[in-house]
Every structure is written in structure tokens, then in C-alpha cells.
Design an enzyme around this catalytic site. Structure first.
Site, short mmCIF file in Angstrom:
data_model
loop_
_atom_site.label_atom_id
_atom_site.label_comp_id
_atom_site.label_asym_id
_atom_site.label_seq_id
_atom_site.Cartn_x
_atom_site.Cartn_y
_atom_site.Cartn_z
CB SER A 258 -0.46 -1.28 3.83
OG SER A 258 -0.57 -2.39 4.71
CE1 TYR B 13 -3.49 -4.00 0.32
CE2 TYR B 13 -2.56 -4.86 2.35
CZ TYR B 13 -3.17 -3.84 1.66
OH TYR B 13 -3.47 -2.66 2.29
#
Length: 268
Positions: A153, A166
Site C-alpha cells: 500500500s 495499518y
């Protein structure tokens, strides 16, 4: 292979690609595109009914696919899956692994972060990738032309407020890929990292906010065209299908409206 297998075992004439987290979103889209590119795809996820349906869909469309329920955080299950997949000499060689299983939980500041959610994100994104990569790396190497893909990501490359849990997990996944590439250089295995930015899929934001669809919708509010799962799958498939000597170390892909993790153009 579980009873959910949706196609006959392929012969050694066709290469096999394993896709984790394939029950929806980027994983499912990637499986479809790799099948269209000529791979036998083994689609895995915890939701057995979803991957079985996907394998049947791919097969009905003329592709080659099979399905297996798999929790990437369960090392014993991962090892059993790998042993079954690679133990049959008549089965096609495993040449591609797409580490896509992962996800985000919560958007809390560090001071209020839920430890259990941080742990779950780390176990799925980092240890899940580690488990499956370790289990299949011998087969990928033995194939003589292996590829490990880590779907990370843009969170792996830069932080943002409320995203620390995250971000920490995705940074760990990024470092895993980067270090593995250093450690296995000289072997016939490539390590590719694809880092998507804002992608609108059926479940990512909803899962992050524990089913709160209103909060999930705000993530994409005013963004004319966030990335789709197919956009990212197209990027992954392009990287995988480059000539064997070409390694796409890191490919960052964002929608045009997103300049960074914290700078997004919204038409409100």
C-alpha cells in the site's frame, strides 16, 4: 486442495499462480486477469464459498482455476496447503505467488489504538505474507522462473494521522519484500511490490470501520475516480508478465486525484 476445488488439476504444461485474499476486490480481479494471461490460478481466502464461486466463474469463462480455503495466519494450514500444492509431480509448477491477503482495522490515533486490531493487522499483512512466502519459496525457486508479488500500500511508504496501526503493518510488509529481494538475489525468483493508493473495492473501507457504511463512504466522498480493483490487478498482471530478467521492484499506483496519503482532491 480442499473439496472446493473447481477444476481438474492442470498438467505441467501450464504454470500455476497462487493468489491469497482472493475472495473479493484486488485478489479476485487479479485471479481473473492472471487466468486470462494463461495461468492456472489457485484462489485462496478464508471464505471458501467465495473462492469456490470465483474458480467456477474463471473455469466457465475458459480459464483454469481451483480454490482452497486458507487462513494465511494459520501456519499449519499454510504448510499443509503448500505440501498438497507442490507434492504432486503431475501438477503444474508454481511460478507465481500473489501475497494479497491483508486489510485495515480502525482509524484511531496512537493514544487510543486497539491493541487487538494492531495485532490482527500485523498477523494478516506481515506474518501472513511471511507464512505463505516461506512455504512456497522452495517451489518457486525449483520452477526456475518464480515470482513473489507483495501487494502492500502507499501506507507502506508514508504515514498519516489515524493510520498508525495499518501503516506499521504495511511498512513491515514493505521491508519484508525489500529484504527478501536482497537475500535471494542470484536465484531464479523475482520479488515485486505493488503499492496501491486509494482503491474503492466492495469491502476494504467497510471492514476497516467494522461495517459502518456511512464512515466507509466518506473515504471516497468527492473523489471522482478512485482506483478500482481491476486497475490494480492490471498493474500486478503487467508486472508479473514482464520478461523474466525484468524485475519491477516497487510500483506505486494512485488515482490522479490523490497526490499523497493526505492530499486528495475532492469535488464537494
Amino acid at each position: 486442495m480442499s473439496a472446493a476445488a473447481a477444476a481438474d488439476r492442470p498438467t505441467a504444461a501450464i504454470a500455476t499462480a497462487v493468489v491469497t485474499g482472493a475472495s473479493s476486490g484486488i485478489g479476485a480481479a487479479t485471479a481473473r486477469q492472471l487466468a486470462a494471461a494463461g495461468y492456472h490460478v489457485v484462489v485462496t481466502a478464508r471464505r471458501e464459498d467465495r473462492v469456490a464461486a470465483l474458480a467456477e466463474e474463471i473455469t466457465a469463462a475458459g480459464g483454469s482455476a481451483s480454490a482452497s480455503a486458507l487462513d494465511v495466519t494459520d501456519r499449519a494450514a499454510v504448510d499443509a496447503f503448500a505440501a498438497d500444492l507442490t507434492g504432486d509431480a503431475a501438477r503444474s509448477p508454481v511460478t507465481v505467488l500473489i501475497n494479497n491477503a491483508g486489510g485495515a482495522l480502525g482509524l484511531d490515533p496512537v493514544a487510543d489504538g486497539v491493541v487487538a486490531e494492531w495485532r490482527q493487522m500485523y498477523e494478516t499483512n506481515v506474518l501472513g505474507t511471511l507464512n505463505v512466502t516461506q512455504a512456497l519459496l522452495p517451489a518457486l525457486t525449483a520452477s526456475g522462473d518464480g515470482t513473489v508479488v507483495v501487494v502492500s500500500s502507499t501506507a507502506a511508504l508514508g504515514t498519516y494521522e489515524g493510520g498508525a496501526g495499518y501503516v506499521a503493518a504495511k511498512h513491515g510488509e514493505h521491508v519484508l519484500a525489500e529484504t527478501l529481494r536482497l537475500e535471494i538475489v542470484g536465484t531464479p525468483v523475482r520479488v515485486i511490490e505493488v503499492a496501491p493508493g486509494m482503491v474503492k473495492t466492495e469491502g476494504f473501507a467497510t471492514t476497516r470501520f467494522h461495517g459502518d457504511t456511512a464512515k466507509a463512504a466518506k473515504v471516497y466522498a468527492g473523489v471522482a475516480a478512485p482506483l478500482t480493483a481491476d486497475d490494480v490487478a492490471d498493474t500486478i498482471t503487467w508486472a508479473v508478465t514482464r520478461p523474466s530478467h525484468v524485475n519491477i521492484d516497487l510500483l506505486v499506483v494512485r488515482p490522479r486525484a490523490q497526490a499523497s496519503n493526505s492530499k486528495v482532491h475532492r469535488e464537494l
